[in-house]
Design a protein around this motif. Structure first.
Motif, PDB file in Angstrom:
ATOM      1  N   ASP A 110       0.900  -1.353  -0.145  1.00  0.00           N
ATOM      2  CA  ASP A 110      -0.023  -0.017   0.006  1.00  0.00           C
ATOM      3  C   ASP A 110       0.925   1.269  -0.055  1.00  0.00           C
ATOM      4  O   ASP A 110       1.032   1.839   0.987  1.00  0.00           O
ATOM      5  CB  ASP A 110      -1.009   0.092   1.223  1.00  0.00           C
ATOM      6  CG  ASP A 110      -1.941  -1.253   1.109  1.00  0.00           C
ATOM      7  OD1 ASP A 110      -1.994  -1.811  -0.001  1.00  0.00           O
ATOM      8  OD2 ASP A 110      -2.454  -1.469   2.301  1.00  0.00           O
ATOM      9  N   ILE A 111       1.253   1.830  -1.205  1.00  0.00           N
ATOM     10  CA  ILE A 111       2.243   2.826  -1.265  1.00  0.00           C
ATOM     11  C   ILE A 111       1.471   3.986  -1.818  1.00  0.00           C
ATOM     12  O   ILE A 111       0.698   3.693  -2.800  1.00  0.00           O
ATOM     13  CB  ILE A 111       3.352   2.486  -2.186  1.00  0.00           C
ATOM     14  CG1 ILE A 111       4.206   1.105  -1.623  1.00  0.00           C
ATOM     15  CG2 ILE A 111       4.315   3.616  -2.271  1.00  0.00           C
ATOM     16  CD1 ILE A 111       5.188   0.671  -2.522  1.00  0.00           C
ATOM     17  N   VAL A 112       1.863   5.111  -1.037  1.00  0.00           N
ATOM     18  CA  VAL A 112       1.337   6.298  -1.730  1.00  0.00           C
ATOM     19  C   VAL A 112       2.300   6.993  -2.262  1.00  0.00           C
ATOM     20  O   VAL A 112       3.262   7.181  -1.814  1.00  0.00           O
ATOM     21  CB  VAL A 112       0.636   7.230  -0.587  1.00  0.00           C
ATOM     22  CG1 VAL A 112      -0.072   8.483  -0.921  1.00  0.00           C
ATOM     23  CG2 VAL A 112      -0.372   6.459   0.211  1.00  0.00           C
ATOM     24  N   GLU A 113       2.022   7.707  -3.374  1.00  0.00           N
ATOM     25  CA  GLU A 113       2.932   8.364  -4.390  1.00  0.00           C
ATOM     26  C   GLU A 113       2.511   9.792  -4.459  1.00  0.00           C
ATOM     27  O   GLU A 113       1.294   9.902  -5.284  1.00  0.00           O
ATOM     28  CB  GLU A 113       3.261   7.444  -5.735  1.00  0.00           C
ATOM     29  CG  GLU A 113       4.195   8.261  -6.556  1.00  0.00           C
ATOM     30  CD  GLU A 113       4.424   7.753  -8.090  1.00  0.00           C
ATOM     31  OE1 GLU A 113       5.390   6.891  -8.207  1.00  0.00           O
ATOM     32  OE2 GLU A 113       3.191   7.825  -8.845  1.00  0.00           O
ATOM     33  N   VAL A 114       3.344  10.738  -4.371  1.00  0.00           N
ATOM     34  CA  VAL A 114       2.744  12.214  -4.629  1.00  0.00           C
ATOM     35  C   VAL A 114       4.203  12.796  -5.220  1.00  0.00           C
ATOM     36  O   VAL A 114       5.150  12.606  -5.017  1.00  0.00           O
ATOM     37  CB  VAL A 114       2.322  12.960  -3.157  1.00  0.00           C
ATOM     38  CG1 VAL A 114       1.125  12.318  -2.868  1.00  0.00           C
ATOM     39  CG2 VAL A 114       3.259  13.090  -2.237  1.00  0.00           C
ATOM     40  N   LYS A 291       4.379   4.871   3.397  1.00  0.00           N
ATOM     41  CA  LYS A 291       3.712   3.348   3.471  1.00  0.00           C
ATOM     42  C   LYS A 291       2.400   3.619   4.251  1.00  0.00           C
ATOM     43  O   LYS A 291       2.498   3.694   5.570  1.00  0.00           O
ATOM     44  CB  LYS A 291       4.680   2.400   4.262  1.00  0.00           C
ATOM     45  CG  LYS A 291       6.175   2.100   3.680  1.00  0.00           C
ATOM     46  CD  LYS A 291       7.058   1.177   4.606  1.00  0.00           C
ATOM     47  CE  LYS A 291       8.229   0.743   3.723  1.00  0.00           C
ATOM     48  NZ  LYS A 291       9.179   0.469   4.745  1.00  0.00           N
ATOM     49  N   ARG A 292       1.320   3.237   3.510  1.00  0.00           N
ATOM     50  CA  ARG A 292       0.097   3.554   4.201  1.00  0.00           C
ATOM     51  C   ARG A 292      -0.170   2.507   5.110  1.00  0.00           C
ATOM     52  O   ARG A 292      -0.704   2.555   6.281  1.00  0.00           O
ATOM     53  CB  ARG A 292      -1.229   3.334   3.133  1.00  0.00           C
ATOM     54  CG  ARG A 292      -2.356   3.979   3.654  1.00  0.00           C
ATOM     55  CD  ARG A 292      -3.501   4.058   2.827  1.00  0.00           C
ATOM     56  NE  ARG A 292      -3.985   2.806   2.412  1.00  0.00           N
ATOM     57  CZ  ARG A 292      -5.082   2.813   1.539  1.00  0.00           C
ATOM     58  NH1 ARG A 292      -5.455   3.696   1.042  1.00  0.00           N
ATOM     59  NH2 ARG A 292      -5.764   1.515   1.318  1.00  0.00           N
ATOM     60  N   GLU A 309      -0.466  13.233   7.975  1.00  0.00           N
ATOM     61  CA  GLU A 309       0.014  14.555   8.097  1.00  0.00           C
ATOM     62  C   GLU A 309       1.039  15.352   7.241  1.00  0.00           C
ATOM     63  O   GLU A 309       1.209  16.379   6.753  1.00  0.00           O
ATOM     64  CB  GLU A 309      -0.089  14.880   9.409  1.00  0.00           C
ATOM     65  CG  GLU A 309      -1.199  14.802  10.425  1.00  0.00           C
ATOM     66  CD  GLU A 309      -1.830  13.225  10.709  1.00  0.00           C
ATOM     67  OE1 GLU A 309      -2.858  13.392  11.195  1.00  0.00           O
ATOM     68  OE2 GLU A 309      -1.271  12.682  10.331  1.00  0.00           O
ATOM     69  N   PHE A 310       2.021  14.246   7.134  1.00  0.00           N
ATOM     70  CA  PHE A 310       3.076  14.754   6.387  1.00  0.00           C
ATOM     71  C   PHE A 310       2.967  14.719   4.881  1.00  0.00           C
ATOM     72  O   PHE A 310       3.464  15.715   4.441  1.00  0.00           O
ATOM     73  CB  PHE A 310       4.556  13.515   6.697  1.00  0.00           C
ATOM     74  CG  PHE A 310       5.924  14.021   6.355  1.00  0.00           C
ATOM     75  CD1 PHE A 310       6.546  14.612   7.188  1.00  0.00           C
ATOM     76  CD2 PHE A 310       6.110  13.964   5.068  1.00  0.00           C
ATOM     77  CE1 PHE A 310       8.004  15.268   6.757  1.00  0.00           C
ATOM     78  CE2 PHE A 310       7.554  14.428   4.654  1.00  0.00           C
ATOM     79  CZ  PHE A 310       8.247  14.846   5.480  1.00  0.00           C
ATOM     80  N   LEU A 311       2.223  13.960   4.446  1.00  0.00           N
ATOM     81  CA  LEU A 311       1.779  14.060   3.030  1.00  0.00           C
ATOM     82  C   LEU A 311       0.935  15.359   2.718  1.00  0.00           C
ATOM     83  O   LEU A 311       1.083  16.061   1.874  1.00  0.00           O
ATOM     84  CB  LEU A 311       0.911  12.596   2.695  1.00  0.00           C
ATOM     85  CG  LEU A 311       1.483  11.330   2.474  1.00  0.00           C
ATOM     86  CD1 LEU A 311       0.499  10.376   2.472  1.00  0.00           C
ATOM     87  CD2 LEU A 311       2.315  11.457   1.402  1.00  0.00           C
ATOM     88  N   LEU A 312       0.127  15.685   3.757  1.00  0.00           N
ATOM     89  CA  LEU A 312      -0.682  16.969   3.592  1.00  0.00           C
ATOM     90  C   LEU A 312       0.322  18.026   3.432  1.00  0.00           C
ATOM     91  O   LEU A 312       0.003  19.206   2.852  1.00  0.00           O
ATOM     92  CB  LEU A 312      -1.817  17.015   4.590  1.00  0.00           C
ATOM     93  CG  LEU A 312      -2.704  15.977   4.394  1.00  0.00           C
ATOM     94  CD1 LEU A 312      -3.913  16.140   5.555  1.00  0.00           C
ATOM     95  CD2 LEU A 312      -3.716  16.273   3.227  1.00  0.00           C
ATOM     96  N   THR A 350      -4.309   7.878  -1.301  1.00  0.00           N
ATOM     97  CA  THR A 350      -4.626   6.869  -2.267  1.00  0.00           C
ATOM     98  C   THR A 350      -3.592   6.221  -2.630  1.00  0.00           C
ATOM     99  O   THR A 350      -2.308   6.907  -3.068  1.00  0.00           O
ATOM    100  CB  THR A 350      -5.046   7.761  -3.612  1.00  0.00           C
ATOM    101  OG1 THR A 350      -6.236   8.731  -3.242  1.00  0.00           O
ATOM    102  CG2 THR A 350      -5.464   6.962  -4.782  1.00  0.00           C
ATOM    103  N   VAL A 351      -3.631   4.832  -2.825  1.00  0.00           N
ATOM    104  CA  VAL A 351      -2.594   4.101  -3.085  1.00  0.00           C
ATOM    105  C   VAL A 351      -2.084   3.931  -4.626  1.00  0.00           C
ATOM    106  O   VAL A 351      -3.026   3.960  -5.380  1.00  0.00           O
ATOM    107  CB  VAL A 351      -2.756   2.540  -2.844  1.00  0.00           C
ATOM    108  CG1 VAL A 351      -1.659   1.362  -3.117  1.00  0.00           C
ATOM    109  CG2 VAL A 351      -3.221   2.340  -0.935  1.00  0.00           C
TER     110      VAL A 351
END
Length: 354
Positions: A110-114, A291-292, A309-312, A350-351
Motif C-alpha cells: 500500500d504505497i502512496v506516491e505524490v 507506506k500506508r 499529516e506529512f503528506l498533507l 490513495t494507493v
C-alpha cells in the motif's frame, strides 16, 4: 450519601479505564517518530519539510532523516513493513516497476506516491555579458578535476573557455556553484556534471559505477570553481570578474530582478515553460513515497503517527505552491491542476496503481 460515593467511585473507575485504553492505544504505536530516507539532491528539501512539519504540529517528535541516494532510499523503503524500516522516501526519480515489484515481494504493497514539485539548475551570467550557450559536456570539461588525455586522466589545467571549444570566448574559466550539501549543488552534480561526462569514452570504460560517478562530479580545486553558500551565489556573481558564470536554482534567477540572464544548455533555454514540460534537461521531479501500512488506524494501532499529516504538509500550498517555503531548496511548483491532484492523493492516502 453512600449511593453518591459509590457513583463517584464507579465514575473514577470508568475514567481510569478510559485512560488505560488510551495508554494501550498509544502503546500500539510502535515508534514515536517518522523515519524519512532521501536522495542527496532531496536532502535540503527534506530538512525544510521535516522542520516545518514539526513546527506545525505541537508535540510531534522531529522525524529522523537520512540522505542515502535515490536508489538506496528506495531499496531501504522496500525492505519490508515494521518499525525497523522507513516510513517515507523523498527522491528525485520515480520508483521503477522493478522496485515496485520488489516492494510487493517484501510485503510493502500500500504505497502512496505524490509529486512535490520540480527542481532545476540553471547557468547564468550578468546581464550584458557576452557568453554563448553551453553544453553539459563543455561545462564538465571546464570544471572537472581531471580530463582524459591520450586515454589517461590528468589534472585539469584548462584556463580559457576557448580551449574547450573554438566558438567559446577567450575568457578565463570561472564558475560559481553552491556549497556541497545544497540541493542545487546536488542537482548541478547530477544533471550537469554527470550528464556532461556520460558519453566520454574513457569514463564509459570504467567498470565500477561509483568510480565513474567520482570522475564525473569531482571538481577542480585550483580556484576556477568557486563554492559559496547557496544564498550567496547571486551576490558572488554580481561582484565577480567579467565572464564569470554561476549555477543556481531557477527560483534564484527569477528573484534576481532582471540583473541576471540564463544561458541555454544543450540547446534549450530554461524558462517556466521548458522546465514545466521537461524539455530543459537539468530538471527533476521530487517524489514522496509513503507506506500506508505504517499509518496508525482509528483504533490507535500502527507503526507510527503522522504519515497522512506529512503528506498533507508536503502537498500544501504553503510548502510547494508559488512562494512556498520549499522554493528555498530550489523547488519549482507544479502546475495548479497538478498540485490540486497531488493534494487529493494526500488527503485520501490513495494507493498508487502500477
Amino acid at each position: 450519601m453512600r449511593q453518591l460515593v459509590l457513583a463517584l467511585a464507579a465514575g473514577g473507575l470508568a475514567l481510569a479505564g478510559v485512560a488505560a485504553d488510551a495508554a494501550a492505544q498509544t502503546a500500539m504505536t510502535l515508534r514515536d517518530r517518522l523515519v524519512v530516507v532521501s536522495s542527496a539532491s532531496s536532502a535540503g528539501l527534506t530538512q525544510l519539510l521535516t522542520r516545518n512539519f514539526t513546527e506545525r504540529f505541537a508535540g510531534v517528535v522531529p522525524p529522523a532523516t537520512e540522505a542515502v541516494g535515490s536508489a538506496a532510499a528506495l531499496e531501504r523503503f522496500c525492505t519490508g513493513i515494521g518499525p525497523q524500516t522507513p516510513d517515507l522516501a523523498i527522491v528525485t526519480r520515480r520508483m521503477p516497476r522493478a522496485m515496485v515489484e520488489n516492494c510487493s515481494a517484501n510485503g510493502v504493497r500500500d504505497i502512496v506516491e505524490v509529486q512535490i514539485g520540480l527542481g532545476a539548475v540553471v547557468l547564468v551570467t550578468r546581464r550584458g555579458e557576452a557568453m554563448p550557450a553551453l553544453s553539459s559536456r563543455q561545462v564538465w570539461e571546464a570544471v572537472a578535476a581531471e580530463r582524459p588525455v591520450d586515454e589517461e586522466f590528468v589534472p585539469n589545467t584548462t584556463r580559457f573557455w576557448s580551449d574547450i571549444a573554438p566558438g567559446l570566448p577567450r575568457s578565463e574559466i570561472r564558475v560559481i556553484v553552491p556549497d556541497h550539501g545544497a540541493g542545487t549543488r546536488a542537482l548541478f552534480d547530477d544533471l550537469v556534471m554527470e550528464s556532461g561526462c556520460r558519453y566520454v569514452k574513457e569514463i564509459r570504460l570504467l567498470f565500477e559505477a561509483a568510480y565513474r560517478r567520482g570522475k564525473c562530479v569531482n571538481s577542480r580545486i585550483d580556484g576556477r570553481l568557486i563554492a559559496v553558500p547557496s544564498d550567496h551565489v547571486v551576490a558572488a556573481l554580481l561582484s565577480a570578474p567579467p565572464g564569470t558564470i554561476a549555477a543556481m536554482s531557477y527560483d534564484q534567477l527569477v528573484s534576481s530582478g532582471g540583473n541576471l540572464v540564463a544561458l541555454a544548455l544543450d540547446g534549450t533555454p530554461p524558462t517556466a515553460a521548458t522546465i514545466g514540460s521537461l524539455d530543459y534537461g537539468p530538471v527533476r521531479t521530487f517524489y514522496l513515497y509513503a507506506k500506508r501500512q505504517h499509518s496508525r488506524s482509528q483504533d490507535g494501532v500502527g507503526v507510527v503517527r503522522g504519515i497522512r499529516e506529512f503528506l498533507l504538509e508536503a502537498t500544501g500550498e504553503q510548502a510547494g505552491g508559488p512562494g512556498g517555503y520549499l522554493t528555498a531548496a530550489g523547488l519549482l511548483p507544479l502546475m495548479p491542476a497538478d498540485r490540486a491532484a497531488q493534494r487529493r492523493i494526500a488527503e485520501h492516502s490513495t494507493v498508487m496503481s502500477r
